[in-house]
Structures are given as C-alpha cells and as structure tokens.
Design a protein around this motif. Sequence first.
Motif, PDB file in Angstrom:
ATOM      1  N   UNK A  91       7.071   9.468 -19.565  1.00  0.00           N
ATOM      2  CA  UNK A  91       6.295  10.030 -18.343  1.00  0.00           C
ATOM      3  C   UNK A  91       5.939   8.772 -17.526  1.00  0.00           C
ATOM      4  N   UNK A  92       5.458   7.683 -17.999  1.00  0.00           N
ATOM      5  CA  UNK A  92       4.927   6.377 -17.530  1.00  0.00           C
ATOM      6  C   UNK A  92       5.814   5.379 -17.090  1.00  0.00           C
ATOM      7  N   UNK A  93       7.099   5.522 -17.472  1.00  0.00           N
ATOM      8  CA  UNK A  93       8.080   4.052 -17.278  1.00  0.00           C
ATOM      9  C   UNK A  93       8.453   4.155 -15.797  1.00  0.00           C
TER      10      UNK A  93
ATOM     11  N   UNK B 213      -9.306   0.637 -19.361  1.00  0.00           N
ATOM     12  CA  UNK B 213      -7.906   0.070 -19.612  1.00  0.00           C
ATOM     13  C   UNK B 213      -7.449  -0.355 -18.023  1.00  0.00           C
ATOM     14  N   UNK B 214      -8.172   0.248 -16.995  1.00  0.00           N
ATOM     15  CA  UNK B 214      -7.840  -0.026 -15.751  1.00  0.00           C
ATOM     16  C   UNK B 214      -8.486  -1.413 -15.291  1.00  0.00           C
TER      17      UNK B 214
ATOM     18  N   UNK C  89      -2.670   0.903  -3.128  1.00  0.00           N
ATOM     19  CA  UNK C  89      -3.024   0.485  -4.499  1.00  0.00           C
ATOM     20  C   UNK C  89      -2.824  -0.909  -4.728  1.00  0.00           C
ATOM     21  N   UNK C  90      -1.737  -1.354  -4.015  1.00  0.00           N
ATOM     22  CA  UNK C  90      -1.512  -2.768  -4.061  1.00  0.00           C
ATOM     23  C   UNK C  90      -2.555  -3.671  -3.408  1.00  0.00           C
ATOM     24  N   UNK C  91      -3.021  -3.010  -2.237  1.00  0.00           N
ATOM     25  CA  UNK C  91      -4.272  -3.878  -1.653  1.00  0.00           C
ATOM     26  C   UNK C  91      -5.392  -3.552  -2.435  1.00  0.00           C
ATOM     27  N   UNK C  92      -5.405  -2.691  -3.239  1.00  0.00           N
ATOM     28  CA  UNK C  92      -6.848  -2.550  -4.180  1.00  0.00           C
ATOM     29  C   UNK C  92      -6.777  -3.438  -5.295  1.00  0.00           C
ATOM     30  N   UNK C  93      -5.639  -3.774  -5.764  1.00  0.00           N
ATOM     31  CA  UNK C  93      -5.483  -4.723  -6.849  1.00  0.00           C
ATOM     32  C   UNK C  93      -5.758  -6.184  -6.151  1.00  0.00           C
TER      33      UNK C  93
ATOM     34  N   UNK D  11      -1.256   2.034 -12.804  1.00  0.00           N
ATOM     35  CA  UNK D  11      -0.835   3.513 -12.727  1.00  0.00           C
ATOM     36  C   UNK D  11      -0.194   3.934 -14.377  1.00  0.00           C
ATOM     37  N   UNK D  12       0.566   3.070 -14.858  1.00  0.00           N
ATOM     38  CA  UNK D  12       1.290   3.876 -15.991  1.00  0.00           C
ATOM     39  C   UNK D  12       0.165   3.671 -17.225  1.00  0.00           C
TER      40      UNK D  12
END
Length: 255
Positions: A136-138, A239-240, A7-11, A189-190
């Motif tokens: 949920x998202x923290x 949002x993404x 996911x970091x590489x995707x970012x 993700x959050x």
Amino acid sequence: MTVTAAEVRSTDRWARRSPWSMLTTPAVLLAVTGALLLYLRGADLDEIERRSINADVITQRFVEHVELVVVSTALVLAIAIPLGVALTRPRARWLAAPFLALANLGQAIPSIGILVLLAVTVGIGFDKAVIALVLVSALPVLRNTMVGLQGVDRSLIDAGRGIGLSRGAVLFRVELPLAVPVILASVRVAVILNVGSATLAAFTNAGGLGDLINTGIALNRNTVLLTGSILTAVLALAADWLVGVADHYLRPRGI
C-alpha cells in the motif's frame, strides 16, 4: 501517489522550526493521551468495556500497532529507496515506466482488498499484514525517490564528476542529499498511510488498535470505539512528528 509541491513546502517549513517549537506536538499528544486515560479511569464502564479497554489490552494493542507500522515502514524504505535509486541510473531508466505502472496498479487496490486477498491465498497473521502495508505505501516513496533524484540540477552532477568524484560518490554526496526533502515528504505520507491502514489488520488476526475499533463498532460501545480511534490518531501524528524531526536533522544545511 505522488507527493505534491505543497507537501514538500510543508516539510520545508517544518524543517525551519526552532528546537523548542518542535516540542509543541509531543506535548499536545501527551496531553490528549493523558486526558483519555483519565477519562477512562473515571468513567462508569460496563463489564464488556472493562474487558475491552483495560490497561493490559490497550498496551498490547498499541504495541502491536506500533510493530506493524515500524516493520512495514522499515521494509518500504529498504525496498523503495534503493529501487528508486537504481531506476534513475542510466542503464536502468528503461525499466522505470514498467515498475511505476506495476506500483500504480498495486496502489489502486484498496488496502482491505490486499489484506483479504493475502488472507485467502496465503493465510492470516502479522507477516501477511506487513506485506499488505508494504504494497500500500511503497509507491509514494518509490516515485518520490525517482522524482527527487531526477530533479537534481545536472550542472551539479557534472561539477562533481569534473572534480574527480566517482559516480557512487556523486550519488551519495550530491544527488541523495539534495533529494532528501522530496524523499522524506513521501516517507511522511507512507508512515501515515501505514498507521491508518494497520487498523484494517485486525481483520486478518494481526492485532493492533483496529481490534478496539472493530469491537466498539460490533458491540455498539462508543467508548471502546473512541479509545481505538483517538490512539490511532495520536500515533499517526506522533509518527508524522518523528519524520519531521528526521527531516530537520538529515537535510543539508541551507536547503
């Protein structure tokens, strides 16, 4: 929930995109939304469908959903990032394990479970739904703030201290800038978690696009169900995209 290296590489790949290519996503989302609205305008809707998905209702539910996501995400950032920074400081590292254990416990509880628990114990409404979304998202943001800061090369920190920077200056000029990609990957993700989980807020009278989805299911009106679902997906992708834009402009050049 820990954000993975993939996911970091995707970012990272997103951040290297040209300004023109960044416009592809909003263009597609606008086209999808426009196609949906054109379909609804020309569709042969019955009385229940016209009451459920007219322009005023759709606008109200969409605005309610955006408010839930924006407020809950802002609170997550205001709480999780400073807490993650504090837990990586030498004097507070012994608190990191208990805090993460507590956060993991909260993450293990389903979103609907948290909403129902709050509804039973403290009531229903917008603010209760926001509390549930924050719980949920923290965790992804808290954990990745810690992981990002702990992953900064110690030699860079020592070099900053060696040229006379204070601990605070090293944090804001060295550690946090280098941790930005990892932190923003968790923010992505959050935000998506909040967009999806906010549909459940309809069960606690907090509004949002979940009202359309629930109405479509309860009344067996697929058009209403699809309208709520498509708009929720559009909002999640938008949002993404916004987080990707923030990552592009906030990360230090060369990283």
